[in-house]
Scaffold this active site. Structure first.
Site, PDB file in Angstrom:
ATOM      1  CE  LYS A 264      -3.370   2.577   2.848  1.00 43.95           C
ATOM      2  NZ  LYS A 264      -4.254   2.565   4.044  1.00 43.95           N
ATOM      3  CG  ASP A 269      -5.533   7.870   4.798  1.00 44.02           C
ATOM      4  OD1 ASP A 269      -6.406   8.561   4.220  1.00 44.02           O
ATOM      5  OD2 ASP A 269      -5.792   6.802   5.411  1.00 44.02           O
ATOM      6  CE  LYS A 276      -6.633   8.548   8.273  1.00 50.57           C
ATOM      7  NZ  LYS A 276      -7.285   7.399   8.898  1.00 50.57           N
ATOM      8  CG  ASP A 287      -2.032   5.003   4.968  1.00 53.04           C
ATOM      9  OD1 ASP A 287      -1.941   3.900   5.548  1.00 53.04           O
ATOM     10  OD2 ASP A 287      -3.090   5.428   4.463  1.00 53.04           O
ATOM     11  CD  GLU A 348      -6.720   5.282   2.423  1.00 52.05           C
ATOM     12  OE1 GLU A 348      -7.725   5.385   3.162  1.00 52.05           O
ATOM     13  OE2 GLU A 348      -5.592   5.004   2.872  1.00 52.05           O
ATOM     14  NE  ARG A 350     -11.208  -1.050   3.572  1.00 49.50           N
ATOM     15  CZ  ARG A 350     -11.857  -1.177   4.717  1.00 49.50           C
ATOM     16  NH1 ARG A 350     -13.069  -1.704   4.745  1.00 49.50           N
ATOM     17  NH2 ARG A 350     -11.313  -0.783   5.866  1.00 49.50           N
TER      18      ARG A 350
END
Ligand code: BES
Ligand code: ZN
Ligand code: ZN
Length: 501
Positions: A264, A269, A276, A287, A348, A350
């Protein structure tokens, strides 16, 4: 770090410190005769009960008439309890003591014991030192003014292992730990610098410098042409173009076995429009920890010339907020053709992994696929920082990863893929939804990924709790840990070694 190897204590060169290992309840390090000149020094602390040899105990003494002005007594605990992880921890503590004293060169006497073979001892000692010998200082003013902090750079190892054998092993650990440190640097760098294009550059540099390694980079245009619709959706809010990185090492061209590692690569993020809150966003430069891990794994595997075929795939983007951001409630079409309703733009990881899986299966002919991702906050609630979550549809692969986890102490804990929860991913308007409620969050995320795997042997490592630590721990520094590099290299090394026989 530079290693030298010696068979005899009295042949050693000058250094800042000499390190002598002691087992608890046993005063003498190994054959007493060799150490007779030093005995007067180290007996007193035992008599005074200032030192007992328990694991990770360090006592530094000052002396004259030796090639070093200091001697460190290092405790290893009870001899019959000794294991590789205990050695990593003891030599990590020692390294921290040395660094705090601005020591840069050491002579170390390798512990000898019947409880562990020489290579395992060497591994524990060297990994403990190398993994601790790390500072991330690029963002400090002192660094800008060219005043780097001290690191250990010379280690003389005194042992009964043949010097050429020892140096070969030491070099192997050095390459692996360098790959871990590369992964740490990538995670620790500013997200404004370490963006998708930066990861592309890292991949290109690796392809140029490593043997049997080639890079294929998909630009935004290629990503559009290839219809990686979920990667495109996630990237829409960002000023940076997304990138899709494919880096291949062919170390065993005769074999059809082909491991694909997917990392990933969300370089920051924010959560997207489901933004968030304060307190949850500050660490989100981590991330791309999965991308960093697979880059490190490939770098080590190729530089060690393992007999294996390995491709890493990195879907990379920011998950940002902007006028073009993808929208909760809308439906986007994945590379596989499945339509996905966005329940939450913060789920996001996945999405981009799903596109990477179907791309890899279509174009790369993997015989197994392992993804590494900082995927869910829920895995931290389940496991905390002592293990990564392992989700796997294949018993053999799961057991191999669990074993590699024990050997490297990058532990993984197997989590279930209960089919009953798949229902939670149903959408009234699309083929699937990207969220399924808070409970069992890590399992739901893994089940979403599983929808894009088919029957391929697959493992998913959720490293959200292990890739980035708020506090330093043992040989792990604060922040980026480089977790999963050693784990994956161990898996590949074990198989490559079997292949060579
Ligand atoms: N990148 C995060 C997961 C994460 C959390 C990594 C903490 C490292 C530390 C991921 O994209 C995310 O935001 N997941 C959500 C999923 C939820 C919206 C279903 C989460 O875990 O809250
Ligand atoms: Zn997110
Ligand atoms: Zn994320």
């Amino acid at each position: 770090m530079e290693f030298t190897a010696l068979l005899q204590l009295d042949r050693r060169k000058a250094a800042d410190i000499l390190v002598l290992p002691f087992f608890q309840k046993k005063k003498m390090p190994q054959e007493a005769a060799e150490f007779s000149a030093l005995r007067a020094l180290y007996e007193l602390p035992f008599e005074a009960k200032d030192f007992s040899g328990k694991e990770s105990e360090v006592l530094i003494l000052y002396c004259s008439g030796q090639p070093e002005k200091r001697i460190a007594l290092l405790g290893l605990g009870e001899e019959d309890q000794l294991n590789v992880e205990g050695l990593r921890r003891a030599y990590a503590t020692l390294t921290k003591s040395c660094l705090s004293k601005k020591i840069s060169s050491t002579n170390i006497v390798l512990p000898q014991t019947k409880s562990l073979d020489g290579n395992s001892v060497l591994r524990g000692v060297i990994e403990g030192m190398l993994l601790t010998n790390y500072h991330f200082i690029q963002l400090k003013r002192e660094h800008i003014y060219n005043n780097p902090p001290n690191l250990l750079n010379k280690v003389g190892i005194i042992s009964k292992i043949k010097p050429n054998v020892l140096l070969k092993e030491a070099k192997k650990h050095l390459k692996i730990c360098e790959a871990v440190n590369m992964a740490r640097d990538l995670v620790n760098g500013n997200a404004d610098e370490v963006n998708p294009q930066y990861l592309v550059q890292i991949a290109r540099n690796l392809a140029a410098s490593l043997p049997k390694t080639t890079a294929k980079i998909l630009t935004k245009k290629d990503i559009e042409k290839e219809k990686l619709g979920l990667l495109l959706a996630v990237s829409r809010g960002s000023n940076c173009d997304p990138a899709f990185i494919v880096l291949s090492y062919r170390g065993n061209p005769k074999s059809k076995e082909h491991t694909v590692l997917v990392g990933k690569g969300v370089t920051y993020d924010t959560g997207g429009l489901n933004i968030k809150p304060t307190g949850s966003m500050e660490t989100m430069k981590c991330d791309m920890g999965g991308a960093a891990a697979v880059l490190g794994a490939l770098a080590a595997t190729a530089s060690l010339d393992y007999k294996t075929n390995l491709t890493i795939v990195i879907p990379s983007t920011e998950n940002a907020v902007g006028p073009h951001s993808f929208k909760p409630g809308d439906v986007y079409i994945s590379h596989s053709g499945k339509s996905i309703e966005i329940g939450n733009t913060d789920a996001e990881g996945r999405l981009i992994l799903a596109d990477a899986f179907s791309y890899a299966i279509k174009h790369l002919k993997p015989t197994r696929l392992i993804d590494v991702a900082t995927l869910t906050g829920a895995i931290d609630i389940a496991l905390g920082p002592e293990a990564s979550g392992l989700f796997c549809n294949d018993e053999k692969l799961a057991n191999q990863l669990i074993k590699a986890g024990e050997e490297t102490f990058e532990r993984v804990w197997r989590m279930p893929l209960f089919p009953e929860y798949v229902e939670r991913l149903k959408s009234p308007i699309a083929d699937l939804k990207n969220i399924g409620g808070r409970s069992g969050g890590s399992i739901i995320a893994a089940l979403f990924l599983k929808e894009f795997i088919g029957t391929l042997p697959w493992a998913h490592l959720d490293i959200a709790s292990t890739a980035y630590l708020s506090e330093a721990s043992r040989y792990q520094p604060k922040h980026g840990t480089g977790v999963a590099v050693r784990l994956l290299v161990q898996l590949l090394e074990t198989e490559a070694a079997a292949e060579k026989k």
